[in-house]
Design an enzyme around this catalytic site. Sequence first.
Site, mmCIF file in Angstrom:
data_model
loop_
_atom_site.group_PDB
_atom_site.id
_atom_site.type_symbol
_atom_site.label_atom_id
_atom_site.label_comp_id
_atom_site.label_asym_id
_atom_site.label_seq_id
_atom_site.Cartn_x
_atom_site.Cartn_y
_atom_site.Cartn_z
ATOM 1 N N ASP A 32 0.296 -9.449 -32.086
ATOM 2 C CA ASP A 32 0.980 -9.482 -30.791
ATOM 3 C C ASP A 32 -0.020 -9.261 -29.673
ATOM 4 O OD1 ASP A 32 3.855 -9.694 -31.374
ATOM 5 O OD2 ASP A 32 3.610 -7.763 -32.385
ATOM 6 N N HIS A 63 0.929 -14.172 -31.915
ATOM 7 C CA HIS A 63 2.059 -14.285 -30.988
ATOM 8 C C HIS A 63 1.576 -13.931 -29.588
ATOM 9 C CE1 HIS A 63 6.260 -12.530 -29.726
ATOM 10 N NE2 HIS A 63 5.968 -13.636 -29.078
ATOM 11 N N GLY A 142 9.709 -1.498 -31.959
ATOM 12 C CA GLY A 142 10.654 -0.402 -32.097
ATOM 13 C C GLY A 142 11.955 -0.546 -31.338
ATOM 14 N N ASP A 172 11.599 -12.385 -34.618
ATOM 15 C CA ASP A 172 10.720 -11.261 -34.328
ATOM 16 C C ASP A 172 11.446 -10.228 -33.466
ATOM 17 O OD1 ASP A 172 8.536 -9.649 -33.765
ATOM 18 O OD2 ASP A 172 7.510 -11.124 -32.494
ATOM 19 N N GLY A 174 13.024 -5.926 -34.167
ATOM 20 C CA GLY A 174 14.114 -5.101 -34.698
ATOM 21 C C GLY A 174 14.534 -5.456 -36.113
ATOM 22 N N GLY A 192 7.797 -5.034 -37.716
ATOM 23 C CA GLY A 192 6.728 -4.151 -37.262
ATOM 24 C C GLY A 192 6.971 -2.711 -37.640
HETATM 25 C C1 DX5 Z 1 7.761 -7.491 -29.597
HETATM 26 C C2 DX5 Z 1 6.718 -7.972 -30.561
HETATM 27 C C3 DX5 Z 1 7.134 -7.796 -31.978
HETATM 28 C C4 DX5 Z 1 7.216 -6.342 -32.386
HETATM 29 C C5 DX5 Z 1 7.982 -6.212 -33.668
HETATM 30 O O1 DX5 Z 1 7.378 -7.778 -28.318
HETATM 31 O O2 DX5 Z 1 6.488 -9.342 -30.359
HETATM 32 O O3 DX5 Z 1 6.299 -8.516 -32.853
HETATM 33 O O4 DX5 Z 1 5.957 -5.764 -32.543
HETATM 34 O O5 DX5 Z 1 8.158 -4.867 -33.930
HETATM 35 P P1 DX5 Z 1 9.530 -4.257 -34.422
HETATM 36 O O6 DX5 Z 1 9.783 -4.819 -35.785
HETATM 37 O O7 DX5 Z 1 9.302 -2.808 -34.402
HETATM 38 O O8 DX5 Z 1 10.616 -4.699 -33.443
HETATM 39 ZN ZN ZN Z 2 5.579 -10.522 -31.962
#
Ligand code: DX5
Ligand code: ZN
Length: 210
Positions: A32, A63, A142, A172, A174, A192
Amino acid sequence: MKISVSYLTSNYEKKQTIKLIEKTNADYIHVDLMDGGFVEHKNFKIEEVLALLSDHQKPLDIHLMVFDPLIYIKELAKLNPSYITFHIEATKDIVGTIKEIRKYGIKVGLSLRPNTDIHEIMPYLALVDLILIMSVNPGAGGQSFISTSSDRLEELRKIRAENNLSFLIAMDGGINNETIKLVKDLDIAVSGSFICKSTNYQAQIDKLRE
Ligand code: DX5
Ligand code: ZN
């Protein structure tokens, strides 16, 4: 379904987090990158990202949450990523950015924010390899999964089938052992904090694969 692990939100520092992901059977490392413009937070200097991932083993899925994604492609290509994904809302030159990524033999992903009409990506579906549906507002790990994202997945699957297209669909934000049940039809799930805020990464990945 493949699993791509985002190291953005972790109990460990970045290098250690990446090492722990490398030891699992995850399919990709999700990188990210945020510019403090397209999203509020900034987390990258190009040299730092190149150094952090210089000896990566698993395929990278980058990303870009940045305005003007085009300007980063040449440097990021040095990491030999499998995918570079950028946001439809981040540039006017979508076709030019797609071409620039392809120039380096990298697969192209296009992402959209939760509030962006899914039909906006229609003109590009035949030009890309991956659509990344955001199931949270981009910018931080998160956050809670936006439940209507599962409808977006089914809508996109329908569009893909009706038009005989072959792009993959990723999601992507949650994604954990509960929310993944709502999106079983995904090709790639990005997760994540569910993984990286635990002490046993493989056990968490196993729960996602159940
Ligand atoms: C959000 C990011 C995600 C995030 C995913 O802006 O693009 O890739 O890190 O993390 P979780 O799974 O904790 O939502
Ligand atoms: Zn991402």
